[in-house]
Design a protein around this motif. Structure first.
Motif, mmCIF file in Angstrom:
data_model
loop_
_atom_site.group_PDB
_atom_site.id
_atom_site.type_symbol
_atom_site.label_atom_id
_atom_site.label_comp_id
_atom_site.label_asym_id
_atom_site.label_seq_id
_atom_site.Cartn_x
_atom_site.Cartn_y
_atom_site.Cartn_z
ATOM 1 N N ALA A 38 5.390 3.717 0.818
ATOM 2 C CA ALA A 38 5.020 2.367 0.402
ATOM 3 C C ALA A 38 5.382 1.351 1.475
ATOM 4 N N VAL A 39 4.393 0.603 1.921
ATOM 5 C CA VAL A 39 4.584 -0.417 2.949
ATOM 6 C C VAL A 39 4.163 -1.770 2.375
ATOM 7 N N THR A 40 5.016 -2.771 2.563
ATOM 8 C CA THR A 40 4.698 -4.138 2.154
ATOM 9 C C THR A 40 4.359 -4.946 3.405
ATOM 10 N N THR B 279 0.750 0.550 7.824
ATOM 11 C CA THR B 279 0.781 1.459 6.689
ATOM 12 C C THR B 279 0.921 2.911 7.129
ATOM 13 N N VAL B 280 0.769 3.179 8.419
ATOM 14 C CA VAL B 280 0.948 4.533 8.964
ATOM 15 C C VAL B 280 2.429 4.840 9.193
ATOM 16 N N ILE C 70 9.176 -0.900 4.857
ATOM 17 C CA ILE C 70 8.894 0.320 4.091
ATOM 18 C C ILE C 70 9.921 0.396 2.969
ATOM 19 N N SER C 71 9.477 0.692 1.776
ATOM 20 C CA SER C 71 10.385 0.799 0.634
ATOM 21 C C SER C 71 10.835 2.238 0.415
ATOM 22 N N PHE C 72 11.952 2.372 -0.264
ATOM 23 C CA PHE C 72 12.324 3.659 -0.824
ATOM 24 C C PHE C 72 11.636 3.809 -2.183
ATOM 25 N N LYS C 73 11.712 4.984 -2.728
ATOM 26 C CA LYS C 73 11.159 5.252 -4.051
ATOM 27 C C LYS C 73 12.329 5.651 -4.940
ATOM 28 N N TRP D 60 0.854 -1.185 0.000
ATOM 29 C CA TRP D 60 0.000 0.000 0.000
ATOM 30 C C TRP D 60 0.888 1.232 0.000
ATOM 31 N N THR D 61 0.594 2.150 -0.894
ATOM 32 C CA THR D 61 1.311 3.423 -0.937
ATOM 33 C C THR D 61 0.332 4.541 -0.657
#
Length: 600
Positions: free
Chosen positions: A530-532, A576-577, A166-169, A99-100
């Protein structure tokens, strides 16, 4: 990623016979061992769904679960259509999901996913609902503790999800072709094409900007009917909004339909002073043309009213983002702006709306054709929320709040919503109308900088809106944009390195060095929202319905192993927060707890 709903749960059921299992096969109706154990082993079997792009993550999760006493089936599905058939059949226990928060506000990070009536939620928890609503009315200083409690309920207490990272972009840019300084990489919002320029400006009208996205089947080009990776970027560039987000998630009027906006005292009234220099574009003979129809207040009222109305269209996928809106109206009495006070600061709403204008407001008009900013005649929109809700501004910056033509959409959507027949009725934004071949009949009206001309299975072609902010800094630089559909990230990276595309948004963390070491490329990197995480199938599977087993899965997850695999290019997550609010919550793997919960 926008920001874009991005919930990806894809699965190909791996079976010895090489065929896809039915719901009864995997739900235990034929073999209860699929749920309660595995062939007499006494272990709980977990069926894990994921996409081929997420196979590395699936392998890490599998190993962690096996180490903690589970049996694991991996289910890998190559395309969304096959996944959806599996998901609708309930053929999974847990699914690799992401979810982003493309709006940059924490309410978006939870409302759709966890609220009982959320359009992406299978959770029904009154305490979760109450905490989401409470936080939505609070200021950032106040809502930190509320979101901390909400996270603890969703994760620690109930284990509705199991967070991974959490991902980077990151995106790769061909610096030999494009000027990297003109290519934005925002934390939340989808990439804006209008600022991008070639190094050689003489190519603006002859060459196309070539970019890519993974999904080629478009949910809908009606902005309220989709909130996923297939259309977030496309609709963001096709429809203008009342406000925008900066690259670091601040709400601004820059590049939007408004000159200025103001928040009224009490945080329930929001005023927007509209521009008068944008017309809708249409497609004629394969080219973008100026319709001569101005984007105005009546279109805003129409667009936002349908955005908040669950029954405005069949399969409305974004209504929960706009359910805070009570009324949308055109203000024609200038005295209202003079009397209304700004929230938190001295001065009237009128003063805020006039800030920086070349010509002050002398008259408010109801008809958009009567607006003339040079003469001081403007249109003003007031949005009123059900409760004080400053986060509404972030939702108004989302692609689902894009402004459509009241006249055009009304002329296309003549069907009965309750009796809608997907085989007979062609709604506004249906991808069939822009797909080359017998179904092509482009009826789009774009209020943004670009319009989709046509698409096929391989790419979508866009043209510049000739009546979008002409002669301003926001007029699109490049006349044509081609979006190639390249599902596999390795293939997309190869296309970038070979010069087949100019821009690849979504470079995997494990491939950063390849981009950085390529002389013709530059890697742009930013934090993301963005959280996986792992999503449990709490509807169809007993394993996922069992709170103890969910917690056993939760405490099997060791996030450090993901961070190590990605060379430190991931951050720890709790929900996701996590990228938006520092709650202090942390998930720590605990094998002892896993044994305890499995025993229970």
């Amino acid at each position: 990623m926008g920001k874009k709903l991005l919930t990806i749960m894809l699965a190909l059921v791996v079976v010895l016979a090489g065929c896809v299992k039915t719901k009864s096969d995997v739900s235990g109706e034929k073999d209860s061992g699929d749920t309660k154990g595995s062939g007499g082993s006494g272990k709980v079997t977990i069926e894990l769904l994921g996409t081929s792009a997420g196979e590395d993550d699936m392998n890490i999760v599998r190993d962690q679960l096996i180490k903690n006493g589970f049996d694991v089936k991996l289910n890998i599905q190559p395309d969304y259509g096959s996944f959806k058939a599996q998901r609708d059949a309930g053929n999974f226990d847990i699914a690799l999901s992401s979810w982003t928060t493309v709006t940059g506000n924490p309410d978006y990070a939870v409302r759709s996913l966890f609220k009982s009536d959320g359009d992406n939620s299978d959770i029904n928890d009154s305490e979760v609902d109450a905490l989401i609503e409470k936080a939505s009315t609070e200021t950032p200083d106040e809502y930190k503790e509320t979101y901390k409690q909400l996270e603890q309920r969703i994760v620690g207490e109930k284990a509705y999800i199991a967070p991974l990272y959490i991902s980077f972009k990151a995106q790769g840019v061909n610096k030999d072709v494009l000027n990297p300084d003109t290519v934005r990489l925002a934390k939340s919002r989808a990439i804006a094409w209008e600022t991008i320029d070639f190094n050689d400006a003489s190519k603006r009208d002859t060459d196309a900007l070539i970019t890519q996205q993974a999904i080629g089947s478009l949910t809908s080009l009606d902005p309220i009917k989709g909130n996923d990776g297939s259309i977030n970027t496309l609709n963001t560039n096709m429809y203008v909004r009342l406000v925008n987000l900066t690259d670091d998630d601040q709400v601004v009027s820059d590049g939007s339909l408004s000159y200025n906006y103001a928040i009224g005292d009490g945080n329930s009234d929001y005023y927007f002073l509209l521009r008068d220099d944008i017309n809708f574009a249409a497609v004629a003979d394969g080219k973008a043309v100026d319709t001569g129809e101005r984007v105005g207040a009546d279109d805003v009222v129409f667009s936002l009213n349908r955005a908040k109305n669950k029954d405005a269209v069949p399969d409305h996928r974004t209504y929960s983002l706009h359910e805070s809106i009570k009324d949308v109206e055109i203000v024609t009495d200038i005295a209202e702006l003079q009397d209304a006070k700004q929230s938190g600061v001295e001065g009237s709403v009128l003063e805020a709306l006039e800030l920086g204008l070349e010509t002050d407001i002398t008259e408010l008009v109801g008809e958009k054709t009567a607006a003339d900013s040079n003469a001081g005649k403007y249109q003003v929109i007031k949005v009123t929320t059900n409760e004080p809700f400053p986060q509404v501004l972030n939702y108004l910056a989302h692609q689902s709040a894009g402004i459509v033509s009241k006249k055009q959409v009304g002329s296309i959507n003549t069907y009965d919503v309750a009796a809608f027949d997907v085989n007979k009725d062609i709604p506004y934004g249906d991808q069939r109308t822009v797909t080359e071949g017998a179904t092509y009949k482009n009826h789009l009206y774009a209020s943004g900088p670009y319009i989709l001309v046509q698409k096929n299975d391989y790419q979508a072609d866009f043209a510049k809106n000739p009546a979008y902010r002409a002669d301003s800094e926001f007029e699109p630089k490049i006349s044509n944009v081609t979006v190639r559909f390249i599902e596999d990230s390795d293939s997309a990276l190869s296309a970038l390195r070979n010069g087949e595309i100019h821009l690849f948004n979504g470079v995997p963390e494990t491939k950063y060095e390849l981009v950085e070491n390529d002389d013709k490329l530059v890697l742009q990197k930013n934090d993301s929202n963005a959280v996986t995480y792992l999503l449990f199938n709490a509807v169809d599977r007993e394993v996922a319905k069992n709170e103890n087993l969910r917690k056993a899965v939760l405490y099997s997850i060791n996030q450090d192993e993901f961070r190590n695999f990605y060379h430190g290019n991931k951050k720890k997550a709790y929900s996701t927060v996590s990228p938006l609010v520092e709650t202090g919550n942390e998930l720590i793997a605990d094998p002892a707890k896993v044994k305890e919960y499995i025993a229970e």
